[in-house]
Design an enzyme around this catalytic site. Structure first.
Site, PDB file in Angstrom:
ATOM      1  N   ARG A   1       0.815  -1.216   0.000  1.00  0.00           N
ATOM      2  CA  ARG A   1       0.000   0.000   0.000  1.00  0.00           C
ATOM      3  C   ARG A   1       0.844   1.258   0.000  1.00  0.00           C
ATOM      4  NH1 ARG A   1      -4.913  -2.381   2.530  1.00  0.00           N
ATOM      5  NH2 ARG A   1      -6.418  -0.700   2.605  1.00  0.00           N
TER       6      ARG A   1
ATOM      7  N   ARG B   1     -10.005   7.090   4.533  1.00  0.00           N
ATOM      8  CA  ARG B   1      -9.355   5.931   3.892  1.00  0.00           C
ATOM      9  C   ARG B   1      -9.156   6.197   2.406  1.00  0.00           C
ATOM     10  NH1 ARG B   1     -13.496   1.542   5.529  1.00  0.00           N
ATOM     11  NH2 ARG B   1     -12.327   0.173   4.136  1.00  0.00           N
TER      12      ARG B   1
HETATM   13  P1  AP5 Z   1      -8.398  -3.577   4.371  1.00  0.00           P
HETATM   14  O1  AP5 Z   1      -9.115  -4.575   5.172  1.00  0.00           O
HETATM   15  O2  AP5 Z   1      -7.402  -4.043   3.347  1.00  0.00           O
HETATM   16  O3  AP5 Z   1      -9.496  -2.640   3.735  1.00  0.00           O
HETATM   17  P2  AP5 Z   1      -9.576  -1.775   2.399  1.00  0.00           P
HETATM   18  O4  AP5 Z   1      -8.409  -1.779   1.496  1.00  0.00           O
HETATM   19  O5  AP5 Z   1     -10.028  -0.450   2.895  1.00  0.00           O
HETATM   20  O6  AP5 Z   1     -10.586  -2.564   1.574  1.00  0.00           O
HETATM   21  P3  AP5 Z   1     -11.966  -3.083   1.992  1.00  0.00           P
HETATM   22  O7  AP5 Z   1     -11.849  -4.408   2.693  1.00  0.00           O
HETATM   23  O8  AP5 Z   1     -12.758  -2.023   2.712  1.00  0.00           O
HETATM   24  O9  AP5 Z   1     -12.646  -3.223   0.568  1.00  0.00           O
HETATM   25  P4  AP5 Z   1     -12.472  -4.287  -0.574  1.00  0.00           P
HETATM   26  O10 AP5 Z   1     -11.777  -3.669  -1.733  1.00  0.00           O
HETATM   27  O11 AP5 Z   1     -11.913  -5.585  -0.058  1.00  0.00           O
HETATM   28  O12 AP5 Z   1     -13.993  -4.431  -0.965  1.00  0.00           O
HETATM   29  P5  AP5 Z   1     -15.020  -5.615  -0.642  1.00  0.00           P
HETATM   30  O13 AP5 Z   1     -14.796  -6.744  -1.567  1.00  0.00           O
HETATM   31  O14 AP5 Z   1     -15.098  -5.895   0.824  1.00  0.00           O
HETATM   32  O15 AP5 Z   1      -7.609  -2.557   5.297  1.00  0.00           O
HETATM   33  C1  AP5 Z   1      -8.222  -1.990   6.445  1.00  0.00           C
HETATM   34  C2  AP5 Z   1      -7.188  -1.182   7.219  1.00  0.00           C
HETATM   35  O16 AP5 Z   1      -6.112  -2.046   7.644  1.00  0.00           O
HETATM   36  C3  AP5 Z   1      -6.492  -0.056   6.452  1.00  0.00           C
HETATM   37  O17 AP5 Z   1      -7.263   1.145   6.455  1.00  0.00           O
HETATM   38  C4  AP5 Z   1      -5.177   0.076   7.233  1.00  0.00           C
HETATM   39  O18 AP5 Z   1      -5.354   0.798   8.424  1.00  0.00           O
HETATM   40  C5  AP5 Z   1      -4.850  -1.373   7.593  1.00  0.00           C
HETATM   41  N1  AP5 Z   1      -4.009  -2.021   6.563  1.00  0.00           N
HETATM   42  C6  AP5 Z   1      -4.335  -3.081   5.795  1.00  0.00           C
HETATM   43  N2  AP5 Z   1      -3.324  -3.392   4.955  1.00  0.00           N
HETATM   44  C7  AP5 Z   1      -2.337  -2.493   5.192  1.00  0.00           C
HETATM   45  C8  AP5 Z   1      -1.055  -2.263   4.624  1.00  0.00           C
HETATM   46  N3  AP5 Z   1      -0.570  -3.021   3.614  1.00  0.00           N
HETATM   47  N4  AP5 Z   1      -0.311  -1.222   5.104  1.00  0.00           N
HETATM   48  C9  AP5 Z   1      -0.757  -0.446   6.114  1.00  0.00           C
HETATM   49  N5  AP5 Z   1      -1.977  -0.599   6.688  1.00  0.00           N
HETATM   50  C10 AP5 Z   1      -2.758  -1.616   6.227  1.00  0.00           C
HETATM   51  O19 AP5 Z   1     -16.382  -4.884  -1.094  1.00  0.00           O
HETATM   52  C11 AP5 Z   1     -16.893  -3.769  -0.379  1.00  0.00           C
HETATM   53  C12 AP5 Z   1     -18.431  -3.789  -0.436  1.00  0.00           C
HETATM   54  O20 AP5 Z   1     -18.843  -3.635  -1.805  1.00  0.00           O
HETATM   55  C13 AP5 Z   1     -19.044  -5.118   0.039  1.00  0.00           C
HETATM   56  O21 AP5 Z   1     -20.262  -4.829   0.683  1.00  0.00           O
HETATM   57  C14 AP5 Z   1     -19.307  -5.898  -1.267  1.00  0.00           C
HETATM   58  O22 AP5 Z   1     -20.408  -6.768  -1.145  1.00  0.00           O
HETATM   59  C15 AP5 Z   1     -19.598  -4.759  -2.259  1.00  0.00           C
HETATM   60  N6  AP5 Z   1     -19.158  -5.065  -3.615  1.00  0.00           N
HETATM   61  C16 AP5 Z   1     -18.009  -5.673  -4.004  1.00  0.00           C
HETATM   62  N7  AP5 Z   1     -17.951  -5.755  -5.351  1.00  0.00           N
HETATM   63  C17 AP5 Z   1     -19.071  -5.166  -5.817  1.00  0.00           C
HETATM   64  C18 AP5 Z   1     -19.597  -4.927  -7.125  1.00  0.00           C
HETATM   65  N8  AP5 Z   1     -18.927  -5.318  -8.227  1.00  0.00           N
HETATM   66  N9  AP5 Z   1     -20.771  -4.288  -7.237  1.00  0.00           N
HETATM   67  C19 AP5 Z   1     -21.466  -3.883  -6.128  1.00  0.00           C
HETATM   68  N10 AP5 Z   1     -21.019  -4.089  -4.859  1.00  0.00           N
HETATM   69  C20 AP5 Z   1     -19.851  -4.723  -4.709  1.00  0.00           C
END
Ligand code: AP5
Length: 222
Positions: free
Chosen positions: A94, A177
């Protein structure tokens, strides 16, 4: 599906882009171990370890956990045997520092990333998706109250568990974020384009299976 070659893959994309949603499908089709730094840090926080407590302070405000902490977690995970024939990294790297250190770690084993798949989704759609996300406390299955609702409100279709909202999915934290993503993570798109491994899939306004078709076209190509 059996793989004829090693896949060392990174999923890149803003919060809510659908990394976790696509990761589930990729793991089922290609049998890669799923390495999600977000899940690992949340597990550590739930277990109350020192690392977890430190990480939670950053996660709750939408800031990134310090590089040294996350790099250590990933280094240990990549040293495990199941990653020998490939892996799927979700949410790592990241920052440029994390990307450079990952390259060094892999090079030490004579490896390099084979694919970096960026999922590109417009910002307002990301906000709507994260506001609607709900997760099962028991089995972890993800729902969306708008795009993929459970049959009964608040109850998991798969196991009957209670659905909850992630602590960092409130609107203020989501906005931060997204700002953190633009500032610290988006530069990786150019970093990986320069290395010839970047592939971008269009995620906006597309159902998860439509996005997955784009992903398989990339991973199945010779
Ligand atoms: P992390 O858990 O990695 O969260 P994120 O990157 O913010 O991503 P999300 O899990 O929120 O979203 P996603 O892209 O996986 O989407 P999802 O499939 O769930 O990180 C959280 C925190 O941890 C960071 O803020 C940081 O503090 C820390 N961290 C983690 N890694 C780090 C690193 N490398 N370095 C430093 N800090 C770190 O989908 C989201 C929603 O949308 C769901 O409800 C889903 O059902 C819906 N959805 C998915 N696809 C579609 C579609 N095609 N159409 C409609 N809805 C959809």
């Amino acid at each position: 599906m059996t793989r004829s070659r090693e896949l060392d893959v990174v999923l890149l994309g803003a919060p809510g882009a659908g990394k976790g949603t696509q990761a589930e499908r990729i793991v089922a089709r290609y049998g890669l171990p799923h390495i999600s730094t977000g899940d690992m840090l949340r597990d550590a926080a739930a277990a109350g370890t020192e690392l977890g407590r430190e990480a939670k302070r950053y996660m709750d405000t939408g800031e990134l956990v310090p590089d040294e902490v996350v790099i250590g977690v990933v280094r240990d995970r990549l040293a495990e045997d199941d990653t020998r024939d490939g892996f799927l990294l979700d949410g790592f790297p990241r920052t440029c520092e994390q990307a450079e250190r990952l390259d060094v770690m892999l090079a030490a084993d004579g490896r390099a990333l084979t694919h970096v798949i960026e999922i590109d989704v417009p910002e307002e759609e990301l906000v709507a998706r994260l506001a609607g996300r709900r997760l099962c406390r028991e089995c972890g299955r993800s729902y969306n109250v708008v795009f993929d609702p459970p049959g009964r409100e608040g109850v998991c279709d798969a196991c009957g568990g209670e659905l909850y909202q992630r602590d960092d999915d409130d609107e203020e934290t989501v906005r931060n974020r997204l700002a953190v993503y633009r500032r610290q993570t988006e530069p990786l798109v150019e970093y990986y384009r320069g290395r010839g491994v970047l592939h971008t899939v269009r995620g906006g306004g597309k159902m998860p299976d439509e996005v997955f078709s784009q992903v398989t076209a990339i991973l199945d190509a010779a």
